[in-house]
Design a protein around this motif. Structure first.
Motif, PDB file in Angstrom:
ATOM      1  N   GLY A 489       0.728  -1.079  -0.054  1.00 36.59           N
ATOM      2  CA  GLY A 489       0.024  -0.069   0.191  1.00 36.59           C
ATOM      3  C   GLY A 489       0.887   1.129   0.042  1.00 36.59           C
ATOM      4  N   HIS A 490       0.271   2.369   0.425  1.00 40.98           N
ATOM      5  CA  HIS A 490       0.864   3.407   0.500  1.00 40.98           C
ATOM      6  C   HIS A 490       1.921   3.736   1.550  1.00 40.98           C
ATOM      7  CE1 HIS A 490      -2.936   3.914  -1.886  1.00 40.98           C
ATOM      8  NE2 HIS A 490      -2.347   4.953  -2.381  1.00 40.98           N
ATOM      9  N   GLN A 491       1.850   3.051   2.683  1.00 37.64           N
ATOM     10  CA  GLN A 491       2.849   3.019   3.719  1.00 37.64           C
ATOM     11  C   GLN A 491       4.003   2.108   3.316  1.00 37.64           C
ATOM     12  OE1 GLN A 491       1.099   1.505   7.629  1.00 37.64           O
ATOM     13  NE2 GLN A 491       2.631   2.847   8.681  1.00 37.64           N
ATOM     14  N   THR A 492       5.129   2.751   3.505  1.00 39.19           N
ATOM     15  CA  THR A 492       6.245   2.296   3.268  1.00 39.19           C
ATOM     16  C   THR A 492       6.961   1.367   4.265  1.00 39.19           C
ATOM     17  OG1 THR A 492       8.044   4.112   4.194  1.00 39.19           O
ATOM     18  CG2 THR A 492       6.653   4.298   1.824  1.00 39.19           C
ATOM     19  N   ALA A 493       8.293   0.959   4.144  1.00 42.44           N
ATOM     20  CA  ALA A 493       9.009   0.346   5.072  1.00 42.44           C
ATOM     21  C   ALA A 493       9.552   0.939   6.236  1.00 42.44           C
ATOM     22  CB  ALA A 493      10.491  -0.399   4.454  1.00 42.44           C
ATOM     23  N   ILE A 494       9.231   2.331   6.298  1.00 39.00           N
ATOM     24  CA  ILE A 494       9.627   3.004   7.194  1.00 39.00           C
ATOM     25  C   ILE A 494       8.062   3.430   7.714  1.00 39.00           C
ATOM     26  CG2 ILE A 494      10.363   5.188   8.268  1.00 39.00           C
ATOM     27  CD1 ILE A 494      12.736   3.021   7.149  1.00 39.00           C
ATOM     28  N   PRO A 495       7.571   3.086   8.783  1.00 42.20           N
ATOM     29  CA  PRO A 495       6.307   3.362   9.302  1.00 42.20           C
ATOM     30  C   PRO A 495       5.464   4.456   9.214  1.00 42.20           C
ATOM     31  CG  PRO A 495       7.422   2.093  10.911  1.00 42.20           C
ATOM     32  CD  PRO A 495       8.406   2.300   9.883  1.00 42.20           C
ATOM     33  N   ASN A 496       6.368   5.695   9.290  1.00 44.07           N
ATOM     34  CA  ASN A 496       5.711   7.101   9.001  1.00 44.07           C
ATOM     35  C   ASN A 496       6.377   7.621   7.767  1.00 44.07           C
ATOM     36  OD1 ASN A 496       8.320   7.604   9.949  1.00 44.07           O
ATOM     37  ND2 ASN A 496       7.721   9.439  11.056  1.00 44.07           N
ATOM     38  N   VAL A 497       6.552   6.945   6.770  1.00 45.01           N
ATOM     39  CA  VAL A 497       6.758   7.564   5.584  1.00 45.01           C
ATOM     40  C   VAL A 497       6.012   6.856   4.789  1.00 45.01           C
ATOM     41  CG1 VAL A 497       8.329   7.593   3.606  1.00 45.01           C
ATOM     42  CG2 VAL A 497       9.436   7.643   5.903  1.00 45.01           C
ATOM     43  N   TYR A 498       5.245   7.795   3.818  1.00 42.47           N
ATOM     44  CA  TYR A 498       4.035   7.412   2.746  1.00 42.47           C
ATOM     45  C   TYR A 498       4.529   7.730   1.352  1.00 42.47           C
ATOM     46  CZ  TYR A 498       1.291   6.598   6.906  1.00 42.47           C
ATOM     47  OH  TYR A 498       0.719   6.233   8.343  1.00 42.47           O
ATOM     48  N   LEU A 500       2.810   8.489  -2.165  1.00 46.64           N
ATOM     49  CA  LEU A 500       1.646   8.931  -3.087  1.00 46.64           C
ATOM     50  C   LEU A 500       1.846   9.268  -4.785  1.00 46.64           C
ATOM     51  CD1 LEU A 500       1.645  12.209  -3.151  1.00 46.64           C
ATOM     52  CD2 LEU A 500      -0.001  12.065  -1.249  1.00 46.64           C
ATOM     53  N   GLY A 501       0.813   9.156  -5.595  1.00 47.58           N
ATOM     54  CA  GLY A 501       1.129   9.384  -6.966  1.00 47.58           C
ATOM     55  C   GLY A 501       0.985   8.410  -7.759  1.00 47.58           C
ATOM     56  N   ALA A 502       1.417   8.311  -9.087  1.00 49.24           N
ATOM     57  CA  ALA A 502       1.230   7.448 -10.020  1.00 49.24           C
ATOM     58  C   ALA A 502       1.520   6.340  -9.865  1.00 49.24           C
ATOM     59  CB  ALA A 502       1.685   8.107 -11.312  1.00 49.24           C
ATOM     60  N   ALA A 503       2.747   6.105  -8.997  1.00 54.65           N
ATOM     61  CA  ALA A 503       3.390   4.489  -8.828  1.00 54.65           C
ATOM     62  C   ALA A 503       2.545   4.031  -7.898  1.00 54.65           C
ATOM     63  CB  ALA A 503       4.687   5.099  -8.454  1.00 54.65           C
ATOM     64  N   THR A 504       1.581   4.742  -7.072  1.00 53.39           N
ATOM     65  CA  THR A 504       0.693   3.746  -6.195  1.00 53.39           C
ATOM     66  C   THR A 504      -0.711   3.625  -6.623  1.00 53.39           C
ATOM     67  OG1 THR A 504      -0.048   6.266  -4.903  1.00 53.39           O
ATOM     68  CG2 THR A 504       2.241   4.875  -4.301  1.00 53.39           C
ATOM     69  N   TRP A 505      -1.542   2.838  -6.091  1.00 55.41           N
ATOM     70  CA  TRP A 505      -3.014   2.821  -6.074  1.00 55.41           C
ATOM     71  C   TRP A 505      -3.675   4.025  -5.955  1.00 55.41           C
ATOM     72  CZ3 TRP A 505      -6.277  -0.191  -8.480  1.00 55.41           C
ATOM     73  CH2 TRP A 505      -7.592   0.072  -8.240  1.00 55.41           C
ATOM     74  N   PRO A 506      -4.567   4.399  -6.689  1.00 61.57           N
ATOM     75  CA  PRO A 506      -5.116   3.965  -8.079  1.00 61.57           C
ATOM     76  C   PRO A 506      -4.192   4.438  -9.346  1.00 61.57           C
ATOM     77  CG  PRO A 506      -6.484   5.686  -7.475  1.00 61.57           C
ATOM     78  CD  PRO A 506      -5.477   5.757  -6.612  1.00 61.57           C
ATOM     79  N   VAL A 518      -4.075   8.892   1.318  1.00 58.16           N
ATOM     80  CA  VAL A 518      -2.916   9.025   2.419  1.00 58.16           C
ATOM     81  C   VAL A 518      -3.235   9.999   3.280  1.00 58.16           C
ATOM     82  CG1 VAL A 518      -0.733  10.206   2.679  1.00 58.16           C
ATOM     83  CG2 VAL A 518      -1.189   8.341   1.066  1.00 58.16           C
ATOM     84  N   ALA A 519      -4.304  11.116   2.986  1.00 57.37           N
ATOM     85  CA  ALA A 519      -4.754  12.254   3.854  1.00 57.37           C
ATOM     86  C   ALA A 519      -5.634  11.562   5.157  1.00 57.37           C
ATOM     87  CB  ALA A 519      -5.747  13.176   3.193  1.00 57.37           C
ATOM     88  N   LYS A 520      -6.405  10.403   4.569  1.00 58.93           N
ATOM     89  CA  LYS A 520      -7.387   9.959   5.646  1.00 58.93           C
ATOM     90  C   LYS A 520      -6.626   8.952   6.510  1.00 58.93           C
ATOM     91  CE  LYS A 520     -11.374  11.779   3.761  1.00 58.93           C
ATOM     92  NZ  LYS A 520     -11.985  12.791   4.651  1.00 58.93           N
ATOM     93  N   LYS A 521      -5.589   8.427   6.064  1.00 64.89           N
ATOM     94  CA  LYS A 521      -4.809   7.741   6.810  1.00 64.89           C
ATOM     95  C   LYS A 521      -3.975   8.598   8.020  1.00 64.89           C
ATOM     96  CE  LYS A 521      -3.390   3.622   4.075  1.00 64.89           C
ATOM     97  NZ  LYS A 521      -3.669   2.638   4.973  1.00 64.89           N
ATOM     98  N   LEU A 522      -3.472   9.380   7.393  1.00 61.86           N
ATOM     99  CA  LEU A 522      -2.691  10.453   8.490  1.00 61.86           C
ATOM    100  C   LEU A 522      -3.779  11.178   9.462  1.00 61.86           C
ATOM    101  CD1 LEU A 522      -0.099  12.044   6.122  1.00 61.86           C
ATOM    102  CD2 LEU A 522       0.340  10.294   7.954  1.00 61.86           C
ATOM    103  N   LEU A 523      -4.949  11.549   9.089  1.00 62.08           N
ATOM    104  CA  LEU A 523      -5.995  12.068   9.769  1.00 62.08           C
ATOM    105  C   LEU A 523      -6.748  11.198  10.871  1.00 62.08           C
ATOM    106  CD1 LEU A 523      -7.676  14.608   7.304  1.00 62.08           C
ATOM    107  CD2 LEU A 523      -6.213  15.073   9.000  1.00 62.08           C
TER     108      LEU A 523
END
Length: 525
Positions: A489-498, A500-506, A518-523
């Protein structure tokens, strides 16, 4: 110390959408952008002649205007100057032999058009939609969810399995079909070409396994959203978002390239720019990037599992894109007058010719007869050009980023770079095709500007060697395999690094999905 709750690297529309939500909730946000102004591929400039405003990269926004981010931010964005113009004929197709078709937003009108071209095709097309109808709400709902989230899991299970049965659903089967197979039951070659060609705008090709489902999905999306463009240019969306962020207390720094994400004790604490300046984040760092750039560059100094880093090294980019921007002395004179209202039609000699051109591009050859879409935004928005004049964009997808030859053996590609001579000769080839569909082209051309894959690569590193879609979209790099099999998903191997963009879903395009996710995850934290 310059410290924020969240730092965003890059300012594409997804990053701006995430920042708009975060600042609205009272989070302190900093956006760092390497270019001279925010927006990424949302960019409008006078490329050809004074007064002619061209969308350099992205143009229409149908997926964004039908998504939740626009619904929730619309009032604030309109207060800051964003206004969409739309048409009831989002697309169509023009064949070289003079046959044409249009795709209306109204269901009954599309059925009538299909019947006009071949009796019985209306019912066949209606059956295609009817087969997908039980899954539509779930499918479009997933466009605004992280596919690896607990909320998405039951939806994916419903889509893949027959209700109350042990077998797979018709939707699951459609995930591994081809666009050619999906349209094969339609008798009209015109309708087949109009519908199947659109999968290339999703980073897929008509004969590629996995492209079939995107025929009805794209058709439904176009019928639901039309082909909306911002009045004054595509960049108006970025400008409105940026102003909203600033009004809500966010900061945007341009001409600032981020070199590293700083990690301490397994957590991101900030970033360092190429000029050595450091900014610190207490909650998260969000990167508009691709997995290879993230794990091989931005997190180069951080310990990452070898298998994941190896996957990042193997991240693949797709083929390139050529966009030809024209300043016209008069609007295009289409033989089919309906095309004055068509947002973005394809010009082709049929599905077979379309796939032949794609095959030549896949072999790194300049196609003999390129097929493409055109759009004339001044039909909807006369403010884009001086009175009585027009602009046109020709978008040629699936061209080699580094040509190794010419399928017609007429153009010397030499070292395989898009030199001025190669670009000019390929442009002439494309315009010759256009002239077979629009009689006053090229005579109406007053000026032109060509965006080639190397220009795309220089402008946006997320395009790799010149792929405007931020990485290949075949099955091995789609859905839960995007961005990487080891990062679902959008969360990376570093837990608080996300990410976004074309390389991620959708995926690519002006859809706002990953920014919203990503905004909803952080909020929620």
């Amino acid at each position: 110390m310059e410290k924020f709750d969240v730092i965003l690297i890059g300012s594409g529309h997804n990053a701006l959408i995430a920042a708009a939500y975060l600042t609205r909730a009272g989070r302190s946000v900093l956006i760092l952008e390497k270019n001279d102004r925010p927006g990424g591929f949302l960019r409008t400039e006078e490329l050809t002649l004074p007064g002619f405003k061209h969308d350099v990269f992205a143009a229409a926004h149908p997926l964004f205007t039908t998504g939740p981010a626009y619904a929730e931010l619309r009032e604030d964005l309109e207060k800051r100057g964003l206004r969409y113009l739309n048409t009831d004929l989002p697309t169509g197709v023009s064949l070289e032999d003079g046959r044409t078709a249009v795709l209306p937003t109204a269901f009954h009108a599309l059925m009538e058009e299909a019947e006009r071209l071949s009796p019985g095709d209306g019912a066949t097309l209606a059956g295609m939609f009817e087969q997908l109808n039980p899954y539509v709400n779930d499918v479009f709902g997933l466009f605004n969810m992280d596919l690896s989230s607990p909320e998405a899991t039951p939806i994916i299970n419903r889509l893949l399995h027959e209700e109350g049965g042990a077998g797979y659903s018709s939707f699951a089967v459609s995930l591994v079909t081809t666009a050619r197979n999906t349209v094969s039951s339609l008798h009209s070659p015109v309708t087949r070409a109009m519908l199947a060609s659109w999968v290339t705008h999703l980073g897929r090709t008509p004969d590629e396994v996995g492209s079939g489902i995107w025929v009805p999905l794209t058709t439904m999306a176009l019928m639901g959203g039309g082909m909306p463009i911002p009045e004054g240019g595509s960049e108006k969306l970025a400008q409105a978002l940026a102003q909203l962020i600033k009004d809500q207390g966010g900061e945007i720094l341009t001409d600032t390239l981020v070199e590293r994400i700083l990690v301490e004790n397994g957590k991101a604490v900030g970033v360092r720019t190429a000029k050595g300046r450091k900014f610190f984040a207490s909650q998260a760092v969000v990167a508009t990037t691709t997995p290879d750039q993230l794990y091989l560059s931005l997190l180069k100094d951080t310990e990452i599992s070898p298998p994941l880093r190896a996957q990042a090294e193997k991240f693949r980019y797709g083929r390139g894109c050529v966009q030809i921007h024209l300043a016209l002395s008069e609007p295009p004179k289409w033989p089919d007058e309906r095309f004055i209202r068509v947002g973005q039609p394809h010009l082709t000699d049929g599905l077979d010719g379309f796939t032949l051109a794609i095959a030549q591009g896949a072999a790194d050859l300049l196609p003999i007869k390129p097929t493409f879409t055109v759009d004339c935004s001044t039909n909807l928005d006369p403010t884009r050009a001086p009175a009585g004049k027009a602009i046109m964009r020709i978008q040629v997808l699936e061209v080699p980023v580094r040509p190794r030859g010419d399928a017609a053996d007429h153009i010397d590609v030499r070292e395989g770079t898009w030199t001025k001579d190669l670009t000019e000769r390929f442009t002439e080839r494309v315009l010759e095709v256009v002239s077979n569909h629009i009689p006053n082209i090229p005579s109406a051309i007053m000026g032109k500007y060509v965006v080639t894959p190397d220009k795309i690569a220089r402008f946006n590193p997320n395009s790799g060697p010149g792929d405007p879609y931020g990485g290949a979209h075949d099955l091995a790099q789609s859905y839960l395999f995007r961005p990487l099999p080891g990062q679902l998903g959008h969360q990376t191997a570093i837990p608080n690094v996300y990410m976004l963009g074309a390389a991620t879903w959708p995926g690519h395009g002006v859809n706002g999905g990953s920014g919203y996710i990503v905004a909803k995850k952080l909020l929620a934290q």
